[in-house]
Each structure stands twice: as C-alpha cells, then as structure tokens.
Motif scaffolding. Structure first.
Motif, PDB file in Angstrom:
ATOM      1  N   MET A 105       0.820  -1.186   0.000  1.00 29.07           N
ATOM      2  CA  MET A 105       0.000   0.000   0.000  1.00 29.07           C
ATOM      3  C   MET A 105       0.871   1.260   0.000  1.00 29.07           C
ATOM      4  SD  MET A 105      -2.956   1.277  -0.041  1.00 29.07           S
ATOM      5  CE  MET A 105      -4.428   0.728   0.713  1.00 29.07           C
ATOM      6  N   ILE A 106       1.916   1.259   0.800  1.00 30.44           N
ATOM      7  CA  ILE A 106       2.772   2.445   0.876  1.00 30.44           C
ATOM      8  C   ILE A 106       3.487   2.667  -0.453  1.00 30.44           C
ATOM      9  CG2 ILE A 106       4.798   3.444   2.002  1.00 30.44           C
ATOM     10  CD1 ILE A 106       3.805   2.193   4.594  1.00 30.44           C
ATOM     11  N   GLY A 107       3.959   1.584  -1.074  1.00 31.83           N
ATOM     12  CA  GLY A 107       4.616   1.701  -2.373  1.00 31.83           C
ATOM     13  C   GLY A 107       3.702   2.294  -3.428  1.00 31.83           C
ATOM     14  N   ILE A 108       2.438   1.910  -3.399  1.00 32.93           N
ATOM     15  CA  ILE A 108       1.464   2.447  -4.353  1.00 32.93           C
ATOM     16  C   ILE A 108       1.235   3.932  -4.093  1.00 32.93           C
ATOM     17  CG2 ILE A 108      -0.972   2.368  -5.046  1.00 32.93           C
ATOM     18  CD1 ILE A 108      -0.824  -0.675  -4.531  1.00 32.93           C
ATOM     19  N   LEU A 109       1.117   4.298  -2.825  1.00 38.35           N
ATOM     20  CA  LEU A 109       0.916   5.717  -2.492  1.00 38.35           C
ATOM     21  C   LEU A 109       2.108   6.569  -2.922  1.00 38.35           C
ATOM     22  CD1 LEU A 109      -0.705   5.485   1.056  1.00 38.35           C
ATOM     23  CD2 LEU A 109      -1.806   6.185  -1.072  1.00 38.35           C
ATOM     24  N   ILE A 110       3.299   6.043  -2.745  1.00 37.88           N
ATOM     25  CA  ILE A 110       4.494   6.805  -3.118  1.00 37.88           C
ATOM     26  C   ILE A 110       4.626   6.893  -4.631  1.00 37.88           C
ATOM     27  CG2 ILE A 110       7.010   6.811  -3.064  1.00 37.88           C
ATOM     28  CD1 ILE A 110       6.817   5.566  -0.245  1.00 37.88           C
ATOM     29  N   LYS A 111       4.544   5.739  -5.308  1.00 42.66           N
ATOM     30  CA  LYS A 111       4.802   5.717  -6.747  1.00 42.66           C
ATOM     31  C   LYS A 111       3.689   6.364  -7.567  1.00 42.66           C
ATOM     32  CE  LYS A 111       5.885   2.874 -10.662  1.00 42.66           C
ATOM     33  NZ  LYS A 111       6.219   1.597 -11.205  1.00 42.66           N
ATOM     34  N   TYR A 112       2.458   5.983  -7.324  1.00 35.84           N
ATOM     35  CA  TYR A 112       1.370   6.412  -8.205  1.00 35.84           C
ATOM     36  C   TYR A 112       0.669   7.693  -7.769  1.00 35.84           C
ATOM     37  CZ  TYR A 112       2.030   1.875 -10.313  1.00 35.84           C
ATOM     38  OH  TYR A 112       2.579   0.791 -10.941  1.00 35.84           O
ATOM     39  N   PHE A 113       0.760   8.026  -6.487  1.00 38.53           N
ATOM     40  CA  PHE A 113       0.067   9.223  -6.006  1.00 38.53           C
ATOM     41  C   PHE A 113       1.016  10.308  -5.517  1.00 38.53           C
ATOM     42  CE2 PHE A 113      -2.987   5.743  -5.576  1.00 38.53           C
ATOM     43  CZ  PHE A 113      -4.028   6.252  -6.345  1.00 38.53           C
ATOM     44  N   GLY A 114       2.327  10.033  -5.534  1.00 39.02           N
ATOM     45  CA  GLY A 114       3.314  11.052  -5.233  1.00 39.02           C
ATOM     46  C   GLY A 114       3.430  11.456  -3.778  1.00 39.02           C
ATOM     47  N   TYR A 115       3.071  10.574  -2.862  1.00 42.42           N
ATOM     48  CA  TYR A 115       3.183  10.882  -1.439  1.00 42.42           C
ATOM     49  C   TYR A 115       4.634  10.689  -0.976  1.00 42.42           C
ATOM     50  CZ  TYR A 115      -1.858  11.126  -0.787  1.00 42.42           C
ATOM     51  OH  TYR A 115      -3.172  11.501  -0.842  1.00 42.42           O
ATOM     52  N   THR A 116       5.490  11.585  -1.421  1.00 41.30           N
ATOM     53  CA  THR A 116       6.909  11.470  -1.078  1.00 41.30           C
ATOM     54  C   THR A 116       7.168  11.777   0.398  1.00 41.30           C
ATOM     55  OG1 THR A 116       7.215  13.728  -1.873  1.00 41.30           O
ATOM     56  CG2 THR A 116       7.784  11.929  -3.381  1.00 41.30           C
ATOM     57  N   ASN A 117       6.230  12.391   1.071  1.00 41.45           N
ATOM     58  CA  ASN A 117       6.410  12.663   2.500  1.00 41.45           C
ATOM     59  C   ASN A 117       6.382  11.372   3.323  1.00 41.45           C
ATOM     60  OD1 ASN A 117       3.696  12.327   1.939  1.00 41.45           O
ATOM     61  ND2 ASN A 117       3.024  13.732   3.547  1.00 41.45           N
ATOM     62  N   LEU A 118       6.003  10.229   2.710  1.00 40.11           N
ATOM     63  CA  LEU A 118       6.041   8.944   3.404  1.00 40.11           C
ATOM     64  C   LEU A 118       7.444   8.334   3.412  1.00 40.11           C
ATOM     65  CD1 LEU A 118       2.778   7.321   1.999  1.00 40.11           C
ATOM     66  CD2 LEU A 118       3.134   8.317   4.255  1.00 40.11           C
ATOM     67  N   ILE A 119       8.356   8.927   2.661  1.00 38.70           N
ATOM     68  CA  ILE A 119       9.727   8.421   2.579  1.00 38.70           C
ATOM     69  C   ILE A 119      10.502   8.920   3.787  1.00 38.70           C
ATOM     70  CG2 ILE A 119      11.843   8.394   1.219  1.00 38.70           C
ATOM     71  CD1 ILE A 119      10.059   8.996  -1.253  1.00 38.70           C
ATOM     72  N   ALA A 120      11.112   7.986   4.511  1.00 34.10           N
ATOM     73  CA  ALA A 120      11.891   8.361   5.700  1.00 34.10           C
ATOM     74  C   ALA A 120      13.075   9.230   5.293  1.00 34.10           C
ATOM     75  CB  ALA A 120      12.395   7.113   6.411  1.00 34.10           C
ATOM     76  N   GLY A 121      13.267  10.322   5.989  1.00 30.87           N
ATOM     77  CA  GLY A 121      14.379  11.223   5.727  1.00 30.87           C
ATOM     78  C   GLY A 121      14.163  12.133   4.535  1.00 30.87           C
ATOM     79  N   TYR A 122      12.968  12.204   4.027  1.00 31.39           N
ATOM     80  CA  TYR A 122      12.676  13.033   2.859  1.00 31.39           C
ATOM     81  C   TYR A 122      12.837  14.507   3.193  1.00 31.39           C
ATOM     82  CZ  TYR A 122       9.953  15.398  -0.727  1.00 31.39           C
ATOM     83  OH  TYR A 122       9.546  16.246  -1.725  1.00 31.39           O
ATOM     84  N   ASP A 123      13.622  15.193   2.380  1.00 29.42           N
ATOM     85  CA  ASP A 123      13.846  16.628   2.545  1.00 29.42           C
ATOM     86  C   ASP A 123      13.476  17.309   1.228  1.00 29.42           C
ATOM     87  OD1 ASP A 123      14.642  19.173   3.196  1.00 29.42           O
ATOM     88  OD2 ASP A 123      16.790  18.731   3.177  1.00 29.42           O
ATOM     89  N   PRO A 124      12.354  18.022   1.198  1.00 25.79           N
ATOM     90  CA  PRO A 124      11.921  18.630  -0.066  1.00 25.79           C
ATOM     91  C   PRO A 124      12.906  19.653  -0.621  1.00 25.79           C
ATOM     92  CG  PRO A 124      10.430  19.232   1.729  1.00 25.79           C
ATOM     93  CD  PRO A 124      11.419  18.269   2.274  1.00 25.79           C
ATOM     94  N   ASP A 125      13.724  20.236   0.233  1.00 25.81           N
ATOM     95  CA  ASP A 125      14.707  21.215  -0.243  1.00 25.81           C
ATOM     96  C   ASP A 125      15.879  20.552  -0.954  1.00 25.81           C
ATOM     97  OD1 ASP A 125      13.163  23.241   0.860  1.00 25.81           O
ATOM     98  OD2 ASP A 125      14.206  23.117   2.788  1.00 25.81           O
ATOM     99  N   ALA A 126      16.157  19.286  -0.633  1.00 26.20           N
ATOM    100  CA  ALA A 126      17.293  18.589  -1.219  1.00 26.20           C
ATOM    101  C   ALA A 126      16.931  17.805  -2.480  1.00 26.20           C
ATOM    102  CB  ALA A 126      17.904  17.638  -0.197  1.00 26.20           C
ATOM    103  N   VAL A 127      15.658  17.670  -2.774  1.00 25.49           N
ATOM    104  CA  VAL A 127      15.210  16.867  -3.918  1.00 25.49           C
ATOM    105  C   VAL A 127      15.057  17.763  -5.142  1.00 25.49           C
ATOM    106  CG1 VAL A 127      13.336  15.432  -4.800  1.00 25.49           C
ATOM    107  CG2 VAL A 127      14.042  15.233  -2.426  1.00 25.49           C
ATOM    108  N   THR A 128      15.670  17.348  -6.255  1.00 28.13           N
ATOM    109  CA  THR A 128      15.556  18.133  -7.486  1.00 28.13           C
ATOM    110  C   THR A 128      14.453  17.605  -8.400  1.00 28.13           C
ATOM    111  OG1 THR A 128      17.277  16.797  -8.517  1.00 28.13           O
ATOM    112  CG2 THR A 128      17.968  18.835  -7.444  1.00 28.13           C
ATOM    113  N   ASN A 129      14.198  16.285  -8.360  1.00 26.65           N
ATOM    114  CA  ASN A 129      13.162  15.690  -9.206  1.00 26.65           C
ATOM    115  C   ASN A 129      12.292  14.783  -8.342  1.00 26.65           C
ATOM    116  OD1 ASN A 129      11.597  14.462 -11.132  1.00 26.65           O
ATOM    117  ND2 ASN A 129      13.301  14.020 -12.514  1.00 26.65           N
TER     118      ASN A 129
END
Length: 75
Positions: A1-25
């Motif tokens: 379920m989490i993989g589907i939310l991340i890949k298909y719906f773009g819930y990148t905030n579910l990724i541990a250690g995610y920093d929106p300022d450090a991500v370019t794509n």
C-alpha cells in the motif's frame, strides 16, 4: 500500500528522511522508491507462499534467499 501511495500518487512525504529542499526531481524519487517498496512487498508475498507450501524439511533456504534479495533491492 505504501509503495502504491508513493509511486502512483506522489506521497513522497512517506519516505523516511525526505527533505523537499534537497530533492531536485520529486517524480523520479517517487518512482525510484515506490518501485523498490513494491518489489520488497512482492518478494515478501512470494516468500510467504513458499513458506505456506514448503514441506517443512527444516531448511529455511527461502529466508536466506529473501534476505539476500532484499539486500540487493535496497542497494
């Protein structure tokens, strides 16, 4: 379920250690992490199926294979 939310719906905030300022794509990150989470989930279901139908000969070979494949997927 989490993989589907991340890949298909773009819930990148579910990724541990995610920093929106450090991500370019963000889309590429969601696809990369989502694919790996889905691969581990599929592998877990497959090992569960092997465990269910195994003869119980005492050799947990499928768990060794599972650990090795998860390590390869995570690398």
């Amino acid at each position: 379920m989490i993989g589907i939310l991340i890949k298909y719906f773009g819930y990148t905030n579910l990724i541990a250690g995610y920093d929106p300022d450090a991500v370019t794509n963000e889309d590429a990150l969601a696809a990369f992490v989502g694919n790996r989470v889905l691969a581990v989930a599929l592998l877990t279901v497959a090992v569960g199926g092997v465990e269910y139908i195994s003869t119980g000969d005492g050799t947990p070979w499928h768990w060794y294979a599972y650990g090795a494949l998860v390590a390869v997927i995570a690398a």
